[in-house]
Write an enzyme that holds these catalytic residues in place. Structure first.
Site, PDB file in Angstrom:
ATOM      1  N   LYS A 251      30.417  52.241  63.948  1.00  0.00           N
ATOM      2  CA  LYS A 251      31.147  53.076  62.979  1.00  0.00           C
ATOM      3  C   LYS A 251      30.453  52.950  61.625  1.00  0.00           C
ATOM      4  O   LYS A 251      30.552  51.917  60.952  1.00  0.00           O
ATOM      5  CB  LYS A 251      32.601  52.612  62.832  1.00  0.00           C
ATOM      6  CG  LYS A 251      33.418  53.560  61.970  1.00  0.00           C
ATOM      7  CD  LYS A 251      34.414  52.839  61.086  1.00  0.00           C
ATOM      8  CE  LYS A 251      34.205  52.878  59.618  1.00  0.00           C
ATOM      9  NZ  LYS A 251      33.881  54.102  58.936  1.00  0.00           N
ATOM     10  N   ALA A 253      29.734  54.021  57.526  1.00  0.00           N
ATOM     11  CA  ALA A 253      30.647  54.265  56.396  1.00  0.00           C
ATOM     12  C   ALA A 253      30.929  55.753  56.245  1.00  0.00           C
ATOM     13  O   ALA A 253      30.088  56.597  56.567  1.00  0.00           O
ATOM     14  CB  ALA A 253      30.020  53.725  55.116  1.00  0.00           C
ATOM     15  N   GLU A 329      28.711  39.881  57.456  1.00  0.00           N
ATOM     16  CA  GLU A 329      27.837  39.871  56.263  1.00  0.00           C
ATOM     17  C   GLU A 329      28.665  40.457  55.136  1.00  0.00           C
ATOM     18  O   GLU A 329      28.836  41.670  55.064  1.00  0.00           O
ATOM     19  CB  GLU A 329      26.586  40.719  56.517  1.00  0.00           C
ATOM     20  CG  GLU A 329      25.699  40.219  57.629  1.00  0.00           C
ATOM     21  CD  GLU A 329      24.994  38.921  57.273  1.00  0.00           C
ATOM     22  OE1 GLU A 329      24.943  38.552  56.085  1.00  0.00           O
ATOM     23  OE2 GLU A 329      24.503  38.263  58.204  1.00  0.00           O
ATOM     24  N   ARG A 357      17.996  47.641  41.302  1.00  0.00           N
ATOM     25  CA  ARG A 357      17.706  48.494  42.450  1.00  0.00           C
ATOM     26  C   ARG A 357      19.028  48.969  43.038  1.00  0.00           C
ATOM     27  O   ARG A 357      20.043  48.277  42.942  1.00  0.00           O
ATOM     28  CB  ARG A 357      16.851  47.769  43.490  1.00  0.00           C
ATOM     29  CG  ARG A 357      17.540  46.678  44.237  1.00  0.00           C
ATOM     30  CD  ARG A 357      16.521  45.920  45.091  1.00  0.00           C
ATOM     31  NE  ARG A 357      17.095  44.739  45.668  1.00  0.00           N
ATOM     32  CZ  ARG A 357      17.430  44.624  46.960  1.00  0.00           C
ATOM     33  NH1 ARG A 357      17.268  45.635  47.781  1.00  0.00           N
ATOM     34  NH2 ARG A 357      17.924  43.509  47.419  1.00  0.00           N
ATOM     35  N   CYS A 363      24.466  43.772  47.954  1.00  0.00           N
ATOM     36  CA  CYS A 363      25.266  42.546  48.053  1.00  0.00           C
ATOM     37  C   CYS A 363      24.536  41.340  47.472  1.00  0.00           C
ATOM     38  O   CYS A 363      25.164  40.340  47.149  1.00  0.00           O
ATOM     39  CB  CYS A 363      25.622  42.288  49.510  1.00  0.00           C
ATOM     40  SG  CYS A 363      24.163  42.310  50.548  1.00  0.00           S
ATOM     41  N   GLU A 459      32.420  40.697  42.226  1.00  0.00           N
ATOM     42  CA  GLU A 459      31.170  41.446  42.320  1.00  0.00           C
ATOM     43  C   GLU A 459      31.380  42.796  41.609  1.00  0.00           C
ATOM     44  O   GLU A 459      32.282  43.545  41.965  1.00  0.00           O
ATOM     45  CB  GLU A 459      30.992  41.683  43.824  1.00  0.00           C
ATOM     46  CG  GLU A 459      29.681  42.027  44.326  1.00  0.00           C
ATOM     47  CD  GLU A 459      29.752  42.252  45.849  1.00  0.00           C
ATOM     48  OE1 GLU A 459      30.846  42.415  46.435  1.00  0.00           O
ATOM     49  OE2 GLU A 459      28.679  42.273  46.451  1.00  0.00           O
TER      50      GLU A 459
END
Ligand code: NAP
Length: 558
Positions: A251, A253, A329, A357, A363, A459
């Site tokens: 699946k 995004a 992850e 970048r 992440c 984050e």
């Protein structure tokens, strides 16, 4: 000046990502004459279109504005599929629903794909389970050959696949080419690793017995991937799973289904048997029910997810219901530390690639930037000058762009919230700080950031460089380790003792020492603490899709 700066930043990134450098991008954009790509062999054996060309084109209207494909190459529009891929068939959602795919640079709808739900994914799982019964019997060599062929087709069509990627995701074209090189190298690597899943013999404990360890594919793998690397996060998982002898239900995004479907199209052309790779597209609304089926179905044996920590926790809990193996992850909150002894020019250069970048949407992007007192002002002023000279916002397909749009409005709002929160608590804006319309946010430099600010605790996932000042090594290591994330951390120092101490003390799965760009398909990619479970890439990635079987063979002694 501007262009040479851009060229350096993106060129370096693309070369690093390309691993063994099938491409070497010397410039920030393919329009520029400095670029030296190896010529591509374009061998299209054709006959695999399942959609009429006219519907393909209307499904992807934006393609009309793209620069034409090189002579003899298949155009990007030929990779556009507006159906999902299940058991070797291009299919609509059972309920007929679709969702729109939007170009984040223009905000325009570029097409639509099936909005699949629990029923569709249940069917895909059953097909994958059926296919597993024969795929698991293939030899490692056979699987290797399929993967190699798939990789060859991806290399041949790298440039046009990169256009497709930029159009749905927004990153600059040169970065998209870099991602294609990175992603395809996973297929190359796993085509080789397929042949190296060695078993073991254990020295016997009795003359009559022999003790063996067999390694076998775990079963159907459920893969869920994010939008920020719409190609590479798929090949990193699917390449490993298929090499191991597993079948896959993927699946992708909501924001980036086209790159996933293009990969499926090329897998089909590579001759991958039906049911081995299945791609179910779904909207954000349906993602939870799709994920639940993958996690809870007894026919699925492993989950591999890349995305936010919040969603990773949900999936891990759901997968517990069937005691599934999970590779997760998840999100990061990377510290980037510059000690007094560092080469400041190298640190600024490394930081630019690490932070900006993908417009700060990776992440492993630096999130908390800790600069030691003695070099703080120097680093801040050099960084500001470098940002002025090298960063240019715009559509990723436009010449000179280094900063594409953010993926959507939610992302823009998050950066804005972090900047406003920091300023309200005393940070100073040195550069940027504003929304620029649509999904664009200015590259931003904040000084005087502290640990209580949102941009330190979470984050940001955007183009925000948040500078903290620190005094001692102990202080900064404690600060760096004070969050629950543990994906990537970076530091710059020329003190050998400090390099060893800090590399060992950082609680992170990936550490860059005097280096801001650390990704490579060959390495074990993964995080500590709430950044995840398991490792992807290199020889480690395939282990996530393997079960160990101990066989005790008796009756051998006289
Ligand atoms: P996300 O919201 O967690 O989404 C990731 C994927 O999960 C998407 O396919 C999404 O589908 C799906 N999803 C969302 N909610 C779900 C649910 N309840 N059940 C099942 N699936 C669900 O993350 P994102 O915003 O796309 O990506 C950004 C995050 O990913 C950041 O935190 C970043 O650090 C992390 N990331 C980590 C790595 C790594 O290797 N560690 C690499 C890249 C990104 P929809 O798109 O349809 O919502």
């Amino acid at each position: 000046m501007l262009l040479s700066g851009n060229a350096k930043l993106l060129g370096r990134y693309a070369v690093l990502l390309s691993g063994f450098a099938k491409i070497r991008i010397k410039s920030s954009h393919y329009f520029m004459s400095k670029i030296a790509f190896k010529p591509f062999l374009v061998i299209f054996k054709g006959s695999h279109f399942h959609l009429k060309p006219s519907s393909l084109l209307s499904a992807f209207r934006k393609m009309e504005n793209l620069p034409p494909a090189k002579a003899g190459a298949r155009p990007a529009s030929s990779f556009v599929c507006d159906k999902a891929y299940v058991n070797g068939e291009w299919v609509a959602a059972k309920n007929g629903k679709t969702f729109d795919v939007v170009n984040p640079a223009s905000g325009k709808v570029i097409g639509n794909v099936p909005d699949m739900d629990a029923n569709d994914v249940q069917n895909a799982v059953e097909q994958a389970f059926r296919a597993f019964q024969t795929w698991k019997e293939t030899t490692a060599k056979e699987r290797s050959v399929y993967l190699k062929k798939w990789a060859e087709l991806c290399w041949q069509n790298q440039e046009e696949l990169a256009k497709l990627l930029t159009t749905e995701m927004g990153k600059p074209f040169a970065e998209s080419k870099g991602e294609l090189a990175y992603g395809t190298t996973f297929l190359d690597i796993f085509s080789e690793e397929a042949r190296r899943v060695y078993g073991e013999m254990i020295p016997t404990t009795a003359h009559s017995r022999r003790l063996l360890v067999l390694k076998q594919p775990i079963g159907v793998a459920g893969l869920i991937t994010p939008w920020n690397f719409p190609n590479a996060m798929i090949t990193r998982k699917a390449g490993a799973a298929i090499a191991a002898g597993c079948t896959v239900v993927l699946k992708p995004a909501e924001d980036t289904p086209y790159s996933a479907l293009a990969l499926a199209k090329l897998a089909e052309e590579a001759g991958l048997p039906k049911g081995v790779l299945n791609v179910v597209t779904s909207s954000r609304t349906n993602a939870p029910e799709v994920g639940k089926v993958l996690c809870k179905s007894p026919l699925v044996s492993a989950i591999s997810f890349t995305g936010s920590t919040a969603v990773g926790k949900i999936l891990n809990e759901q997968a517990a219901s069937t005691i599934k193996k999970c590779a997760l992850e998840l999100g990061g909150n990377a510290p980037f530390i510059v000690f007094d002894s560092a080469d400041i020019d190298a640190a600024v250069e490394g930081f630019m690639g690490c932070k900006f970048r993908c417009s700060g949407q990776t992440c492993i992007c630096a999130n908390r930037v800790f600069i030691q007192d003695g070099v703080y002002d120097k680093f801040a002023s050099k960084l500001a000058a470098k940002m002025d000279g090298e960063l240019k916002m715009g559509d990723g397909m436009q010449q000179g762009t280094t900063q594409g749009p953010l993926i959507n409005q939610r992302a823009v709002e998050k950066v804005d919230e972090h900047v406003k929160d920091a300023v309200s608590k005393g940070a100073t804006v040195m550069r940027g700080g504003n929304k620029k319309g649509g999904n664009f946010f200015e590259p931003t430099l904040l000084s005087g950031v502290t640990k209580d600010m949102k941009c330190s605790q979470e984050e940001t996932f955007g183009p925000l460089a948040a500078l903290h000042r620190f005094k001692t090594e102990d202080e900064v290591v404690t600060l760096a380790n004070s969050v629950r994330s543990g994906l990537a951390g970076y530091f710059y120092s020329r003190d050998l003792g400090q390099i060893w101490r800090v590399a060992e003390r950082l609680e992170y799965g990936i550490v860059g020492v005097n280096e801001g760009l650390v990704s490579s398909p060959e390495i074990p990619f993964g995080g500590w603490k709430e950044s995840g479970l398991g490792r992807e890439g290199g020889k480690w990635g395939i282990e996530e899709f393997i079960e160990i079987k101990y066989v005790c063979m008796g009756g051998i002694g006289k």
